[in-house]
Design a protein around this motif. Sequence first.
Motif, PDB file in Angstrom:
ATOM      1  N   TYR A 171       0.834  -1.204   0.000  1.00 41.03           N
ATOM      2  CA  TYR A 171       0.000   0.000   0.000  1.00 41.03           C
ATOM      3  C   TYR A 171       0.872   1.258   0.000  1.00 41.03           C
ATOM      4  CZ  TYR A 171      -3.002   3.733   1.693  1.00 41.03           C
ATOM      5  OH  TYR A 171      -3.663   4.924   1.810  1.00 41.03           O
ATOM      6  N   LEU A 172       1.900   1.286   0.839  1.00 40.99           N
ATOM      7  CA  LEU A 172       2.732   2.478   0.965  1.00 40.99           C
ATOM      8  C   LEU A 172       3.532   2.748  -0.306  1.00 40.99           C
ATOM      9  CD1 LEU A 172       3.964   1.941   4.634  1.00 40.99           C
ATOM     10  CD2 LEU A 172       2.238   3.574   3.837  1.00 40.99           C
ATOM     11  N   ASP A 173       3.953   1.705  -0.986  1.00 39.35           N
ATOM     12  CA  ASP A 173       4.657   1.898  -2.255  1.00 39.35           C
ATOM     13  C   ASP A 173       3.736   2.522  -3.293  1.00 39.35           C
ATOM     14  OD1 ASP A 173       6.977   0.838  -1.227  1.00 39.35           O
ATOM     15  OD2 ASP A 173       6.660  -1.176  -2.059  1.00 39.35           O
ATOM     16  N   GLN A 174       2.452   2.177  -3.227  1.00 37.75           N
ATOM     17  CA  GLN A 174       1.497   2.687  -4.217  1.00 37.75           C
ATOM     18  C   GLN A 174       1.009   4.088  -3.899  1.00 37.75           C
ATOM     19  OE1 GLN A 174      -1.869   0.095  -4.855  1.00 37.75           O
ATOM     20  NE2 GLN A 174      -2.851   1.490  -6.317  1.00 37.75           N
ATOM     21  N   PHE A 175       0.749   4.370  -2.598  1.00 39.03           N
ATOM     22  CA  PHE A 175       0.122   5.647  -2.229  1.00 39.03           C
ATOM     23  C   PHE A 175       1.049   6.601  -1.483  1.00 39.03           C
ATOM     24  CE2 PHE A 175      -3.354   2.614  -2.672  1.00 39.03           C
ATOM     25  CZ  PHE A 175      -4.225   3.306  -3.504  1.00 39.03           C
ATOM     26  N   GLY A 176       2.281   6.166  -1.208  1.00 44.12           N
ATOM     27  CA  GLY A 176       3.220   7.041  -0.521  1.00 44.12           C
ATOM     28  C   GLY A 176       3.172   6.871   0.988  1.00 44.12           C
ATOM     29  N   ARG A 177       4.249   7.339   1.631  1.00 45.89           N
ATOM     30  CA  ARG A 177       4.362   7.232   3.086  1.00 45.89           C
ATOM     31  C   ARG A 177       4.080   8.590   3.716  1.00 45.89           C
ATOM     32  NH1 ARG A 177       7.011   3.461   0.617  1.00 45.89           N
ATOM     33  NH2 ARG A 177       7.422   1.429   1.628  1.00 45.89           N
ATOM     34  N   ASP A 183      -0.996  14.530   6.334  1.00 45.99           N
ATOM     35  CA  ASP A 183      -0.912  13.673   5.151  1.00 45.99           C
ATOM     36  C   ASP A 183      -1.914  12.526   5.214  1.00 45.99           C
ATOM     37  OD1 ASP A 183       1.118  15.230   4.130  1.00 45.99           O
ATOM     38  OD2 ASP A 183       2.737  13.884   4.790  1.00 45.99           O
ATOM     39  N   LEU A 184      -2.406  12.218   6.403  1.00 45.68           N
ATOM     40  CA  LEU A 184      -3.374  11.129   6.547  1.00 45.68           C
ATOM     41  C   LEU A 184      -4.673  11.416   5.791  1.00 45.68           C
ATOM     42  CD1 LEU A 184      -2.965  10.338  10.373  1.00 45.68           C
ATOM     43  CD2 LEU A 184      -2.035   9.036   8.449  1.00 45.68           C
ATOM     44  N   LEU A 185      -4.955  12.692   5.583  1.00 44.18           N
ATOM     45  CA  LEU A 185      -6.180  13.074   4.871  1.00 44.18           C
ATOM     46  C   LEU A 185      -6.159  12.603   3.418  1.00 44.18           C
ATOM     47  CD1 LEU A 185      -6.559  16.695   6.307  1.00 44.18           C
ATOM     48  CD2 LEU A 185      -7.960  14.686   6.881  1.00 44.18           C
ATOM     49  N   ASN A 186      -4.972  12.326   2.905  1.00 44.28           N
ATOM     50  CA  ASN A 186      -4.842  11.881   1.515  1.00 44.28           C
ATOM     51  C   ASN A 186      -4.702  10.366   1.391  1.00 44.28           C
ATOM     52  OD1 ASN A 186      -4.811  14.621   0.617  1.00 44.28           O
ATOM     53  ND2 ASN A 186      -2.648  14.750   1.222  1.00 44.28           N
ATOM     54  N   HIS A 187      -5.009   9.672   2.495  1.00 43.72           N
ATOM     55  CA  HIS A 187      -4.857   8.223   2.491  1.00 43.72           C
ATOM     56  C   HIS A 187      -6.191   7.541   2.792  1.00 43.72           C
ATOM     57  CE1 HIS A 187      -0.477   7.473   2.118  1.00 43.72           C
ATOM     58  NE2 HIS A 187      -0.394   8.734   2.524  1.00 43.72           N
ATOM     59  N   LYS A 188      -6.210   6.237   2.600  1.00 38.21           N
ATOM     60  CA  LYS A 188      -7.366   5.419   2.945  1.00 38.21           C
ATOM     61  C   LYS A 188      -7.111   4.774   4.303  1.00 38.21           C
ATOM     62  CE  LYS A 188      -7.999   4.313  -1.944  1.00 38.21           C
ATOM     63  NZ  LYS A 188      -7.972   3.214  -2.965  1.00 38.21           N
ATOM     64  N   ALA A 189      -8.120   4.794   5.140  1.00 31.66           N
ATOM     65  CA  ALA A 189      -7.966   4.242   6.489  1.00 31.66           C
ATOM     66  C   ALA A 189      -8.883   3.040   6.695  1.00 31.66           C
ATOM     67  CB  ALA A 189      -8.269   5.310   7.538  1.00 31.66           C
ATOM     68  N   ILE A 190      -8.437   2.164   7.551  1.00 29.16           N
ATOM     69  CA  ILE A 190      -9.243   1.022   7.990  1.00 29.16           C
ATOM     70  C   ILE A 190      -9.595   1.289   9.450  1.00 29.16           C
ATOM     71  CG2 ILE A 190      -9.264  -1.464   8.416  1.00 29.16           C
ATOM     72  CD1 ILE A 190      -7.053  -1.633   6.213  1.00 29.16           C
ATOM     73  N   ALA A 191     -10.877   1.407   9.742  1.00 29.69           N
ATOM     74  CA  ALA A 191     -11.317   1.806  11.078  1.00 29.69           C
ATOM     75  C   ALA A 191     -11.773   0.599  11.890  1.00 29.69           C
ATOM     76  CB  ALA A 191     -12.448   2.824  10.977  1.00 29.69           C
ATOM     77  N   LEU A 192     -11.405   0.614  13.153  1.00 28.93           N
ATOM     78  CA  LEU A 192     -11.866  -0.409  14.079  1.00 28.93           C
ATOM     79  C   LEU A 192     -12.930   0.224  14.968  1.00 28.93           C
ATOM     80  CD1 LEU A 192     -11.557  -3.257  15.228  1.00 28.93           C
ATOM     81  CD2 LEU A 192      -9.806  -2.353  16.769  1.00 28.93           C
ATOM     82  N   ILE A 232      -2.897  -5.780   6.067  1.00 30.80           N
ATOM     83  CA  ILE A 232      -1.876  -6.653   5.481  1.00 30.80           C
ATOM     84  C   ILE A 232      -2.160  -6.889   3.997  1.00 30.80           C
ATOM     85  CG2 ILE A 232      -0.929  -9.007   5.519  1.00 30.80           C
ATOM     86  CD1 ILE A 232      -1.403  -8.961   8.576  1.00 30.80           C
ATOM     87  N   ASP A 233      -3.443  -6.954   3.642  1.00 23.86           N
ATOM     88  CA  ASP A 233      -3.834  -7.162   2.249  1.00 23.86           C
ATOM     89  C   ASP A 233      -3.637  -5.920   1.385  1.00 23.86           C
ATOM     90  OD1 ASP A 233      -4.539  -9.729   2.903  1.00 23.86           O
ATOM     91  OD2 ASP A 233      -6.682  -9.300   3.109  1.00 23.86           O
ATOM     92  N   GLY A 234      -3.317  -4.776   2.017  1.00 34.36           N
ATOM     93  CA  GLY A 234      -3.013  -3.571   1.243  1.00 34.36           C
ATOM     94  C   GLY A 234      -4.155  -2.610   1.033  1.00 34.36           C
ATOM     95  N   HIS A 235      -5.179  -2.665   1.898  1.00 37.50           N
ATOM     96  CA  HIS A 235      -6.354  -1.805   1.707  1.00 37.50           C
ATOM     97  C   HIS A 235      -6.234  -0.433   2.362  1.00 37.50           C
ATOM     98  CE1 HIS A 235      -8.785  -4.764  -0.360  1.00 37.50           C
ATOM     99  NE2 HIS A 235      -8.449  -5.666   0.555  1.00 37.50           N
ATOM    100  N   GLY A 236      -5.222  -0.220   3.201  1.00 35.75           N
ATOM    101  CA  GLY A 236      -5.089   1.109   3.791  1.00 35.75           C
ATOM    102  C   GLY A 236      -4.323   1.095   5.101  1.00 35.75           C
ATOM    103  N   LEU A 237      -4.344   2.274   5.754  1.00 35.95           N
ATOM    104  CA  LEU A 237      -3.672   2.449   7.040  1.00 35.95           C
ATOM    105  C   LEU A 237      -4.583   1.971   8.170  1.00 35.95           C
ATOM    106  CD1 LEU A 237      -2.483   6.112   6.428  1.00 35.95           C
ATOM    107  CD2 LEU A 237      -1.002   4.104   6.403  1.00 35.95           C
ATOM    108  N   VAL A 257       4.314   3.908  10.238  1.00 36.33           N
ATOM    109  CA  VAL A 257       4.401   5.270   9.697  1.00 36.33           C
ATOM    110  C   VAL A 257       4.156   6.251  10.838  1.00 36.33           C
ATOM    111  CG1 VAL A 257       3.656   4.563   7.392  1.00 36.33           C
ATOM    112  CG2 VAL A 257       1.959   5.364   9.040  1.00 36.33           C
ATOM    113  N   LEU A 258       4.700   7.448  10.695  1.00 35.74           N
ATOM    114  CA  LEU A 258       4.548   8.493  11.716  1.00 35.74           C
ATOM    115  C   LEU A 258       4.903   7.952  13.103  1.00 35.74           C
ATOM    116  CD1 LEU A 258       1.195  10.093  10.475  1.00 35.74           C
ATOM    117  CD2 LEU A 258       3.522  10.920  10.051  1.00 35.74           C
ATOM    118  N   GLU A 259       5.953   7.174  13.173  1.00 35.14           N
ATOM    119  CA  GLU A 259       6.320   6.478  14.407  1.00 35.14           C
ATOM    120  C   GLU A 259       6.712   7.441  15.519  1.00 35.14           C
ATOM    121  OE1 GLU A 259       9.351   2.841  15.721  1.00 35.14           O
ATOM    122  OE2 GLU A 259       9.281   3.552  13.644  1.00 35.14           O
ATOM    123  N   ASP A 260       7.158   8.648  15.158  1.00 36.55           N
ATOM    124  CA  ASP A 260       7.586   9.613  16.165  1.00 36.55           C
ATOM    125  C   ASP A 260       6.418  10.274  16.887  1.00 36.55           C
ATOM    126  OD1 ASP A 260      10.187   9.080  15.539  1.00 36.55           O
ATOM    127  OD2 ASP A 260      10.403  10.768  14.154  1.00 36.55           O
TER     128      ASP A 260
END
Length: 303
Positions: A171-177, A183-192, A232-237, A257-260
């Motif tokens: 996912y990160l290779d395709q959509f960037g880190r 920057d999270l606003l430009n990504h797809k998220a998986i919500a629990l 893990i399947d690559g659907h998002g953060l 990502v954004l580990e700091d």
Amino acid sequence: MDSAASMRFFISLCQKRSLSATALEMDITPSAATKKLASIEDQMGVKLINRTTRKISLTPEGEIYLSYAQKLVSDMDLMQEAIRNQSSNPAGQLNIHAPLGFGRKYIAPLVSEFSDLHPDLAVRLTLSDKHVLPPDDAVDILIRFGELPDSRLIARKIAPNRRFICASPKYLDQFGRPETPNDLLNHKAIALRQNDETANLWRLSKGNDVHSIRVPVKLSSNDGQVALQWAIDGHGLVMRAQWDLAKHIREGALELVLEDYETPAADIYAVYQQKARLATRTALFLDHLESSFLTQTTSTDYW
């Protein structure tokens, strides 16, 4: 003078048939022994002992008092022995409630170990991600994550635990880190979605720099393992706890990502009832939990 001590004193007096001998055995003065007898008789409201200069004898009321005192003291001794045995060999039932995924992976194996150590103890483990009330008579120990909602609850921190944001390398290779929280606003998220929490509101902080980001949700679930597999399947953060991510991070299936940036606390707590003294089985399991997680958090199970 409490009732148990009074009865033990009276039994000794009847055995010795002498106030001075009883005083010597109990390491008190003869005058103190005389006062103790008077106090017992005052409490009962009748004369229990006939005293002469040469001997003492029981009144009919004294015979009744002695008969019951011997039985009650014997029962108390048996009770104390049972409690001592319980302390070294706990029995009864211990009721534990834990989150579903965490409970299955970590708490269940610890229950198995604990059961081997204490074979006379029955344990009921309930696994559920539903919100439960603080422990009551039906739940002895409640395992939960994060800060406690009520400061009046009694809780023991079992282990530190952080939440991290991650995604698959695919996912990160395709959509960037993402490099900043915005920057999270430009990504797809998986919500629990659990316990009616706002699943798409992610909070991140670094020092005084605090961000609350409403991430665009592509997929959501109330099952943590499902959400993790989707990542893990690559659907998002996805934002998940350290204990859940460690294996996949080490194997390269997920990347942080954004580990700091810090995320809301997810420390592991055992919540239990406020009592003057915990039941031995509860205290022993809390000790077992803490020592086990101390070992795990310093091993390769965490990075």
